[in-house]
Design a protein around this motif. Structure first.
Motif, mmCIF file in Angstrom:
data_model
loop_
_atom_site.group_PDB
_atom_site.id
_atom_site.type_symbol
_atom_site.label_atom_id
_atom_site.label_comp_id
_atom_site.label_asym_id
_atom_site.label_seq_id
_atom_site.Cartn_x
_atom_site.Cartn_y
_atom_site.Cartn_z
ATOM 1 N N ALA A 1 0.846 -1.306 0.056
ATOM 2 C CA ALA A 1 0.099 0.005 0.017
ATOM 3 C C ALA A 1 0.926 1.467 0.017
ATOM 4 O O ALA A 1 2.065 1.173 0.369
ATOM 5 C CB ALA A 1 -1.071 0.052 1.214
ATOM 6 N N GLU A 2 0.479 2.033 -0.767
ATOM 7 C CA GLU A 2 0.709 3.559 -0.340
ATOM 8 C C GLU A 2 0.792 3.969 0.933
ATOM 9 O O GLU A 2 -0.298 3.815 1.606
ATOM 10 C CB GLU A 2 0.466 4.772 -1.414
ATOM 11 N N VAL A 3 1.857 4.554 1.514
ATOM 12 C CA VAL A 3 1.845 4.996 3.004
ATOM 13 C C VAL A 3 2.018 6.478 3.087
ATOM 14 O O VAL A 3 2.796 7.120 2.130
ATOM 15 C CB VAL A 3 2.679 4.386 3.855
ATOM 16 N N ASP A 4 1.504 7.391 4.000
ATOM 17 C CA ASP A 4 1.719 8.679 4.167
ATOM 18 C C ASP A 4 3.087 8.953 4.798
ATOM 19 O O ASP A 4 3.662 8.129 5.166
ATOM 20 C CB ASP A 4 0.450 9.535 4.701
ATOM 21 N N ALA A 5 3.503 10.270 5.091
ATOM 22 C CA ALA A 5 4.580 10.610 5.647
ATOM 23 C C ALA A 5 4.772 9.870 6.863
ATOM 24 O O ALA A 5 5.864 9.771 7.530
ATOM 25 C CB ALA A 5 4.564 11.911 5.777
ATOM 26 N N ALA A 6 3.564 9.693 7.791
ATOM 27 C CA ALA A 6 3.796 8.746 9.072
ATOM 28 C C ALA A 6 3.724 7.269 8.792
ATOM 29 O O ALA A 6 3.428 6.848 9.906
ATOM 30 C CB ALA A 6 2.548 9.725 9.932
ATOM 31 N N TRP A 7 3.694 7.105 7.682
ATOM 32 C CA TRP A 7 3.887 5.624 7.271
ATOM 33 C C TRP A 7 2.341 4.853 7.410
ATOM 34 O O TRP A 7 2.110 3.619 7.745
ATOM 35 C CB TRP A 7 4.801 4.865 8.210
ATOM 36 N N SER A 8 1.169 5.612 7.549
ATOM 37 C CA SER A 8 -0.035 5.097 7.804
ATOM 38 C C SER A 8 -0.352 4.860 6.260
ATOM 39 O O SER A 8 -0.357 5.721 5.348
ATOM 40 C CB SER A 8 -1.035 5.944 8.380
ATOM 41 N N PRO A 9 -0.882 3.521 6.146
ATOM 42 C CA PRO A 9 -1.677 3.210 4.700
ATOM 43 C C PRO A 9 -2.572 4.159 4.129
ATOM 44 O O PRO A 9 -3.281 4.567 4.964
ATOM 45 C CB PRO A 9 -1.945 1.696 4.812
ATOM 46 N N ILE A 10 -2.551 4.522 2.993
ATOM 47 C CA ILE A 10 -3.811 5.119 2.335
ATOM 48 C C ILE A 10 -4.675 4.305 1.910
ATOM 49 O O ILE A 10 -4.416 3.555 0.927
ATOM 50 C CB ILE A 10 -3.067 6.362 1.295
ATOM 51 N N ALA A 11 -5.948 4.441 2.158
ATOM 52 C CA ALA A 11 -7.070 3.428 1.934
ATOM 53 C C ALA A 11 -7.157 3.667 0.282
ATOM 54 O O ALA A 11 -7.247 4.769 -0.169
ATOM 55 C CB ALA A 11 -8.402 4.093 2.624
ATOM 56 N N GLY A 12 -7.277 2.623 -0.117
ATOM 57 C CA GLY A 12 -7.609 2.581 -1.909
ATOM 58 C C GLY A 12 -6.473 2.566 -2.640
ATOM 59 O O GLY A 12 -6.634 2.150 -3.765
ATOM 60 N N THR A 13 -5.244 2.602 -1.799
ATOM 61 C CA THR A 13 -3.978 2.318 -2.821
ATOM 62 C C THR A 13 -3.443 0.631 -2.659
ATOM 63 O O THR A 13 -2.420 0.426 -3.329
ATOM 64 C CB THR A 13 -2.958 3.162 -2.352
ATOM 65 N N GLU A 14 -4.086 -0.144 -1.981
ATOM 66 C CA GLU A 14 -3.629 -1.457 -1.773
ATOM 67 C C GLU A 14 -3.398 -2.409 -3.060
ATOM 68 O O GLU A 14 -4.460 -2.090 -3.855
ATOM 69 C CB GLU A 14 -4.702 -2.324 -0.565
#
Lengths: 518, 107
Positions: A275-288
């Motif tokens: 998955a794509e993750v944001d700067a805090a490494w939280s996965p971004i929904a819908g990018t899996e």
């Protein structure tokens, strides 16, 4: 052979004088090898220990003598540096190399006197063998160069067979010539992912992608503020350029801001979710995205091996590395540290720090002229540790990968949900009680794999200030003293009760300087 | 697919011929070469997992590969809890996988 000494017929380089200062070096990776050679050049009598049955450490992990080859050097960087360090020490009658040597305890010989020498207890023999021989060293100076191991964060499915640390892929590629899979994904954070991908590709496996969780802004912030430093670090630039070349040649996609957030399969890994993750490494929904794999190699950074420095009484920094001065001296008189336990700085920093540590441990000064090159190199490469942390350091959003069923402690099979419930039910009364209640971190690996993760999840770790948890709770607790972190292991390595009971101190005690030199 | 040895003929390091050895794991013979670890022989022989965990009976094999995690422990010639990634395989070694059930009270 698990233990070897210099053959008696070889020409002594310059055997130490009777009564020479004795230096014990623990760890025969780049830092320990450099320390041993520098201490010998300064006239000390040296014993070099390593738990493995070869020198080289993890960086120069290589094939055993039973498997010779014409061009092993193509698997390594700085192979000629390794060979010359190893060969020089091996033919030197003033240096005893003891392999298969597991240090299991370090103790102060006089708790009241901080200048009293330390006793280093060692078992020598095959790994986890039942008939290892005990030895005890009381050197004039001790150099600790124990290195680091991968830190792999938990994610759903990370306990499936076929999920490995990146270090395992590297070790089996270089030390066994075994490819761990045919379709491989590499994930995590840090520059180490690049050599791992190169090693895996060189086994003939297909590397489907390298997923670096950090995003470009963090990478730029970490690596670019002082680009002129890279000129001084040209060798490191060359090493990295080599990996980039490998990636182009094998067409390996290197993607930032993405992470393996789950592994799937029943009895083995069959696929991963990236998955794509944001700067805090939280996965971004819908990018899996699901990728079919038969092996996944994951490393989110490194954990320094601190149990021996802690046992020796060495002070740590707030970032939890061994605190050293410009001469690599720790806070304990006569104890020096070099390499990754003082900061994750890479091989060039380790070689420079090792040389300084060995020279000073043998009675020299860091201002001596013959140390000038190492002091300069140390200055150049020390910045790497800070840069790596700024660019690739673990970000708190990783906890949102976890599900209640995700195993956190692999040894004791403690799932995240139990840790969370216990923390909520007991209002988390500290690391020790959480460990005893849940058993997390109490297994046979002695918390080496999950220790810092458990600390973060229950809010005691150094990296946990203001940590946002998956459950929405906010954990904000002070950094614990070294005495209660999972780095502290009074018995530094698991050993059998029988080995402890069978030790005969009268026949196993040696003073490093009393071994039979001509 | 599983783990495998890099074929000697295609290996860029140009390996010299190595001495063959045979070990057994849970009674099955596995061929390897001298100098490999037990984990190396078993993995290259096509078996990815060997231990079963105590609580959930889940399969485990190699994880850290450098002696840190103890996931890969096996019994070698009657010696328990030997890290397969650290111990070199010897010709004729008798290896068995471990599954240590928890005592009733701890379940």
């Amino acid at each position: 052979m698990t233990s070897q000494t210099t053959p008696p017929g070889s020409a002594p380089v310059s055997a130490p004088a009777t009564g020479a200062r004795s230096v014990l070096v623990v760890g025969a990776g780049p830092a320990g090898l450099a320390a041993a050679r520098a201490a010998r050049e300064r006239g000390a009598s040296v014993v070099l220990l390593d738990a493995a049955d070869a020198t080289g450490g993890q960086y120069w992990r290589h094939l055993p003598p039973a498997r010779p080859s014409a061009k092993e050097r193509v698997l390594h960087h700085g192979w000629s540096t390794y060979r010359s360090l190893h060969e020089e020490l091996e033919r030197d009658s003033g240096c005893e190399i003891v392999l298969g040597a597991q240090v299991w305890a370090i103790e102060r010989t006089d708790a009241a006197d901080s200048t009293a020498p330390v006793a280093v207890h060692v078992l020598v023999g095959p790994p986890d063998g039942t008939d290892r021989r005990g030895r005890t060293f009381r050197p004039d100076a001790l150099v600790l160069a124990t290195g680091a191991h991968d830190r792999t964060l938990p994610f759903p499915g990370w306990d499936l067979p076929g999920v490995f640390t990146a270090g395992a892929a590297q070790a089996f590629a270089k030390g066994e010539r075994v490819a761990l899979g045919e379709r491989v994904v590499i994930s995590g954070a840090g520059p180490f992912l690049l050599p791992v991908a190169a090693s895996v590709a060189a086994t003939g496996a297909k590397v489907l992608g390298v997923y670096e969780a950090s995003r470009v802004p963090a990478l730029v912030k970490g690596w670019l503020p002082r680009p002129w430093q890279l000129v001084g670090a040209a060798k490191k630039g060359g090493e990295l350029a080599g990996y980039v070349g490998t990636h182009l040649r094998h067409r390996i996609p290197y993607v930032t801001g993405r992470a393996v957030v789950a592994a799937h399969g029943t009895d083995r890994v069959e696929a991963v979710t990236v998955a794509e993750v944001d700067a805090a490494w939280s996965p971004i929904a819908g990018t899996e995205r699901r990728i079919e794999v038969d092996a996944v190699c994951v490393s989110h950074g490194f954990t320094p091996r601190l149990e021996l420095p802690i046992a020796a009484g060495c002070e740590l920094t707030p970032e939890r590395f061994v605190r050293v001065d410009d001469g690599q001296a720790t806070s304990v008189p006569g104890v020096y540290a070099a390499g990754e336990i003082t900061g994750i700085g890479g091989v060039d920093a380790a070689l420079a720090e090792g040389e300084i540590a060995g020279h000073v441990a043998a009675g020299g000064s860091r201002r001596d002229a013959d140390l000038a090159a190492a002091v300069g190199a140390r200055r150049t490469f020390t910045g790497f540790a800070t840069r790596i942390e700024a660019a690739h350091g673990i970000r708190p959003g990783w906890t949102s990968w976890l599900e209640d069923e995700t195993i956190v402690c692999r040894c004791e099979e403690v799932p995240y949900g139990r840790l969370r419930e216990t923390r909520e039910a007991t209002c988390a009364s500290g690391l020790r009680s959480m460990k005893l209640t849940t058993r997390a971190g109490l297994g046979i690996c002695q918390g080496r794999v999950c220790g810092r993760t458990v600390e973060e999840l229950i809010g005691g770790g150094a990296a946990s200030a203001g940590l946002e948890t998956a459950a929405g709770g906010r954990l904000d607790r002070p950094t614990p003293a070294a005495s209660v972190t999972t780095d502290r292991r009074p018995i530094a390595s698991p050993l059998r009760i029988g080995e402890l009971a069978g030790r005969d101190p009268d026949t196993t005690t040696h003073r490093a300087s009393e071994k039979g030199h001509p | 697919m599983a783990a495998r040895m890099v074929p000697a003929k295609r290996d860029p390091i140009r390996p010299a011929p190595a001495n063959p050895i045979v070990i057994s794991i849970d009674g099955d013979p596995v061929a390897g070469v001298e100098g490999q670890t037990i984990a190396g022989v078993v993995l290259a022989g096509g078996r990815l997992a060997w231990r079963r965990t105590s609580v959930d009976g889940r399969p485990r094999g190699l994880f850290c590969g450098i002696g840190v995690c103890f996931d890969c422990i096996v019994t070698v010639n009657g010696e328990r809890d030997v890290r397969a990634c650290q111990r070199r395989a010897g010709d004729g070694d008798v290896v068995s996988s471990q599954h240590d059930e928890l005592p009733e009270a701890a379940r």
